[in-house]
Design a protein around this motif. Structure first.
Motif: not given
Length: 114
Positions: A63-71
């Motif tokens: 999730l953190l490396t995806s670049g989307t930062m889905e809170g």
């Protein structure tokens, strides 16, 4: 004579201290490096409950490396990690149980704050 702390005990204390210092400019890279280190340590332990936590760490890292930062997803993952960590604390050795409980509480707190 007091025995020396294991590498994992020192790493656990460092992680708790790291979380207590948030959110003072912690970089995503720093968080990912910390997650990767714990993921490796837990997998090396080869215990089913540790592998479950390592799997959730993998999810969080993705999730953190995806670049989307889905809170919302990051929040859920942190809360899940906190719950798993607290569950592990109930059967942990006494020298790390308190730090595991504290770590679990911090993960849940941070997850709820997102």
């Amino acid at each position: 004579m007091e025995s020396e702390k294991s590498t994992n005990e020192v790493a656990l204390e460092s992680t708790v201290t790291y979380l207590e210092g948030l959110p003072t400019g912690t970089s995503t890279k720093s968080a990912i490096d910390n997650i990767a280190g714990w993921e490796q340590k837990l997998r090396e332990g080869n215990k089913p409950e540790w592998n479950t936590i390592a799997d959730e760490l993998t999810t969080l890292k993705q999730l953190l490396t995806s670049g989307t930062m889905e809170g919302k997803q990051i929040s859920k993952s942190l809360i899940r990690l906190g719950e798993l960590t607290q569950q592990t604390a109930t059967s942990a050795e006494s020298n790390i149980a308190d730090d595991l409980k504290k770590l679990g509480s911090w993960l849940i707190k941070i997850g709820n704050a997102i």
